[in-house]
Design a protein around this motif. Structure first.
Motif, short mmCIF file in Angstrom:
data_model
loop_
_atom_site.label_atom_id
_atom_site.label_comp_id
_atom_site.label_asym_id
_atom_site.label_seq_id
_atom_site.Cartn_x
_atom_site.Cartn_y
_atom_site.Cartn_z
N MET A 13 0.84 -1.19 0.00
CA MET A 13 0.00 0.00 0.00
C MET A 13 0.88 1.24 0.00
O MET A 13 1.92 1.28 0.64
N SER A 14 0.44 2.26 -0.74
CA SER A 14 1.21 3.49 -0.81
C SER A 14 0.27 4.67 -0.57
O SER A 14 -0.64 4.91 -1.35
N PHE A 15 0.49 5.36 0.54
CA PHE A 15 -0.27 6.57 0.86
C PHE A 15 0.59 7.44 1.76
O PHE A 15 1.67 7.02 2.19
N LYS A 16 0.12 8.64 2.04
CA LYS A 16 0.92 9.61 2.77
C LYS A 16 0.32 9.88 4.14
O LYS A 16 -0.89 10.10 4.27
N ILE A 17 1.18 9.89 5.15
CA ILE A 17 0.81 10.26 6.51
C ILE A 17 1.63 11.49 6.89
O ILE A 17 2.86 11.50 6.72
N ALA A 18 0.98 12.51 7.40
CA ALA A 18 1.70 13.69 7.89
C ALA A 18 1.62 13.74 9.41
O ALA A 18 0.57 13.48 9.99
N ILE A 19 2.74 14.05 10.04
CA ILE A 19 2.79 14.18 11.50
C ILE A 19 3.14 15.63 11.83
O ILE A 19 4.23 16.10 11.53
N ILE A 20 2.19 16.33 12.44
CA ILE A 20 2.38 17.73 12.84
C ILE A 20 2.89 17.75 14.29
O ILE A 20 2.34 17.06 15.15
N GLY A 21 3.91 18.55 14.54
CA GLY A 21 4.53 18.52 15.87
C GLY A 21 5.45 17.33 16.00
O GLY A 21 5.62 16.77 17.08
N ALA A 22 6.06 16.96 14.87
CA ALA A 22 6.92 15.77 14.85
C ALA A 22 8.17 15.93 15.71
O ALA A 22 8.87 14.96 16.00
N GLY A 23 8.44 17.17 16.14
CA GLY A 23 9.57 17.41 17.04
C GLY A 23 9.39 16.82 18.42
O GLY A 23 10.31 16.85 19.24
N SER A 24 8.20 16.26 18.71
CA SER A 24 8.02 15.44 19.92
C SER A 24 8.72 14.11 19.63
O SER A 24 8.09 13.11 19.28
N VAL A 25 10.03 14.13 19.76
CA VAL A 25 10.89 13.13 19.12
C VAL A 25 10.59 11.70 19.56
O VAL A 25 10.38 10.80 18.73
N GLY A 26 10.53 11.46 20.86
CA GLY A 26 10.32 10.09 21.34
C GLY A 26 8.98 9.53 20.90
O GLY A 26 8.88 8.37 20.48
N PHE A 27 7.93 10.38 20.97
CA PHE A 27 6.60 9.91 20.61
C PHE A 27 6.50 9.68 19.11
O PHE A 27 5.90 8.70 18.65
N THR A 28 7.08 10.56 18.31
CA THR A 28 7.06 10.38 16.86
C THR A 28 7.78 9.10 16.46
O THR A 28 7.32 8.36 15.58
N LYS A 29 8.90 8.83 17.11
CA LYS A 29 9.61 7.59 16.82
C LYS A 29 8.74 6.37 17.11
O LYS A 29 8.70 5.41 16.33
N LYS A 30 8.01 6.40 18.23
CA LYS A 30 7.14 5.28 18.58
C LYS A 30 6.04 5.09 17.53
O LYS A 30 5.77 3.97 17.08
N LEU A 31 5.38 6.20 17.13
CA LEU A 31 4.31 6.11 16.13
C LEU A 31 4.84 5.55 14.82
O LEU A 31 4.21 4.71 14.17
N PHE A 32 6.01 6.03 14.41
CA PHE A 32 6.61 5.60 13.15
C PHE A 32 6.95 4.11 13.19
O PHE A 32 6.64 3.36 12.25
N THR A 33 7.58 3.68 14.27
CA THR A 33 7.95 2.27 14.40
C THR A 33 6.70 1.38 14.39
O THR A 33 6.69 0.31 13.77
N ASP A 34 5.65 1.82 15.08
CA ASP A 34 4.39 1.07 15.07
C ASP A 34 3.84 0.91 13.66
O ASP A 34 3.38 -0.17 13.27
N LEU A 35 3.88 1.98 12.89
CA LEU A 35 3.36 1.92 11.52
C LEU A 35 4.12 0.90 10.68
O LEU A 35 3.53 0.15 9.89
N LEU A 36 5.42 0.82 10.88
CA LEU A 36 6.23 -0.10 10.09
C LEU A 36 6.08 -1.55 10.54
O LEU A 36 6.58 -2.46 9.88
N CYS A 37 5.39 -1.75 11.67
CA CYS A 37 5.07 -3.12 12.09
C CYS A 37 3.94 -3.73 11.27
O CYS A 37 3.68 -4.93 11.35
N VAL A 38 3.24 -2.89 10.50
CA VAL A 38 2.17 -3.37 9.61
C VAL A 38 2.81 -3.70 8.26
O VAL A 38 3.32 -2.80 7.59
N PRO A 39 2.82 -4.97 7.85
CA PRO A 39 3.54 -5.34 6.61
C PRO A 39 3.12 -4.54 5.39
O PRO A 39 3.96 -4.20 4.55
N GLU A 40 1.83 -4.19 5.32
CA GLU A 40 1.33 -3.47 4.15
C GLU A 40 1.78 -2.01 4.11
O GLU A 40 1.59 -1.32 3.10
N PHE A 41 2.36 -1.52 5.19
CA PHE A 41 2.68 -0.09 5.30
C PHE A 41 4.16 0.22 5.02
O PHE A 41 4.63 1.29 5.35
#
Length: 488
Positions: A1-29
């Motif tokens: 699957m190919s789509f775009k996700i935007a994260i506003i306030g991505a400078g919340s570094v630790g939390f952004t890293k967690k969200l990003f890593t979670d997304l990559l746990c989905v094989p289709e993402f």
């Protein structure tokens, strides 16, 4: 699957890293684009470096972009996630400091109470700017996932005034469930079934089942009081459980500032809180924690960057809702969670316009809430007090009506238990003047507020609070972490 996700306030570094890593746990993402945006180029550079290191280490074709131009980051995005804190730690310090002058002692101050209401005044104009951009440049029908506090106020404004498909997301329910599973001796939280309902940070476990067996109040009280740690850390929550008959999702410190009973006299505060960690009731605890975390990250950035060069383990995916919601919407794999949405009859004894937090199921058809829930009367009454404050606060933030803002603060449960109307009026003037650069909607009200402050005879005091701790230095944090490692 190919789509775009935007994260506003991505400078919340630790939390952004967690969200990003979670997304990559989905094989289709693993072929998506993640667009990061923040007002701080410095923070953006740090988080982009970390996320690109993760992508490189795992060999995924994920595209990561970073841009301080928010509209450019939002162009074509199907999903937008917000993690913003408008005013940063500087404004947050005023949210804690100024109310203390009037005897209002907050642990967190980001949901309601004086600090949370002013936080909402700063955030809501910005949230509405986000919504305008989403309507104009994001993908048609884009979904806005708000993680930023004050959760209910931000979500309320985005839905009612921003006219964007919005859901608010929090992890309080999951953390409460983990506690309950532990005290009941469950092998894992998967053995616990529960229905949690109410409003954000005042959600209640109205039905609990352990391996299918219903858990009642008496068993829950006994289990909490027998637990060697929680019996000390959660004294206030346990007291509310005894009186209300149901357990609150929110931490001891958070819950203490939403109610009018436990923090209204300084000598009473120590009775109900625990100082083993900030979240159990420390004065300004989250401000201290956030300051230390930011200082630590700035100093130890190379260490954080190095730790990103590891393979992702899907088994370690977090219980944050965002990746699970997107997975359900995109693949049809059903996800059950607790979401912040407009009530519209989901909870029968709360207003239709309120933002509630309650169970729902997600699939390709969207977020489908479970309706027909009725809260216990005491829980509904407590939620109603906050809802009335939230409604006035949202309308004040949109209109720039400083008199309505003062009425919202006056009706806050803890503020009303501590401060007189004269004190509230002066405190709000002082907070609006101090935070004027983040409150454009009150620009016309600031000169008169300054004049009133110059003539005021309301007395204040220089008070650090009933349970304040100093921000620890990097050296102190290193020593503590080293001691913990040796102890393990």
């Amino acid at each position: 699957m190919s789509f775009k996700i935007a994260i506003i306030g991505a400078g919340s570094v630790g939390f952004t890293k967690k969200l990003f890593t979670d997304l990559l746990c989905v094989p289709e993402f693993r072929d998506i684009e993640v667009a990061l945006t923040d007002i701080s180029q410095h923070n953006l550079d740090m988080i982009r470096a970390i996320l690109e290191k993760i992508v490189e280490a795992n060999g995924f074709p994920v595209k990561v972009t970073a841009d301080t131009d928010r509209r450019r980051a939002l162009e074509g995005a199907k999903y937008i996630i917000s993690c913003v804190r408008v005013g940063g730690l500087e404004a947050y310090a005023d949210d804690i400091r100024i109310p203390l002058k009037y005897g209002i002692d907050q642990c967190v101050g980001d949901t309601i109470c004086a600090g949370g209401i002013l936080y909402g005044q700063r955030n809501i104009p910005v949230i509405l700017d986000f919504c305008k951009d989403i309507r104009e440049v994001a993908a048609p029908g884009a979904k806005f996932l708000n993680y930023a506090n004050p959760m209910a106020m931000n979500t309320w404004a985005a839905i009612e005034y921003g006219k964007v498909d919005t859901v608010g997301l929090c992890h309080g329910v999951q953390h409460g469930a983990e506690q309950i599973a532990e005290i009941l001796g469950a092998k894992s939280v998967s053995e616990l079934d529960y229905i949690c309902s109410g409003i954000n940070h005042q959600t209640w476990f109205v039905d609990l089942r352990l391996n299918g067996r219903k858990i009642g109040k008496d068993e829950l009280v006994a289990a909490f009081e027998a637990h060697p740690v929680f019996s000390q850390q959660e004294k206030l929550r346990i007291d509310v459980l005894k009186r209300f008959g149901v357990y609150s999702t929110e931490s001891n410190g958070h819950l203490s500032e939403y109610l009018p009973w436990y923090r209204k006299r300084p000598e009473e505060i120590a009775r109900w809180i625990d100082m083993s960690d900030w979240i159990h009731g420390e004065t300004g605890g989250y401000l201290r924690h956030s300051t230390e975390t930011r200082n630590w990250f700035e100093t130890e950035f190379p260490q954080f960057l190095a730790s990103a060069a590891k393979p992702i383990d899907p088994a370690r995916r977090s219980n944050e809702h965002a990746s699970h919601i997107l997975e359900a919407l995109e693949t049809g794999r059903v996800y059950r969670g607790h979401f912040n949405v407009k009530n519209n009859g989901v909870i029968s004894n709360l207003p239709a316009d309120a933002i509630i937090e309650s169970p729902g199921f997600v699939d390709r058809f969207g977020i489908n809430m479970v309706s027909g829930i009725t809260l216990p009367e005491a829980c509904a009454a407590t939620c109603m007090a906050s809802i009335n404050v939230q409604r006035m606060s949202v309308h004040a933030a949109v209109s720039g009506d400083i008199d309505l803002l003062k009425l919202a603060v006056l009706h806050d449960p803890l503020v009303g238990a501590v401060a007189t109307p004269e004190e509230v009026w002066q405190m709000v003037d002082e907070m609006v003047v101090a935070q004027a650069r983040w409150l454009p909607q009150y620009a016309d009200a600031v000169p008169a507020a300054k004049e009133r402050l110059a003539k005021s005879s309301v007395k204040t005091r220089d008070w650090a609070g009933a349970a304040r701790r100093n921000v620890r230095s990097i050296e102190e944090l290193r020593a503590e972490k080293s001691a913990l490692k040796k102890a393990v």
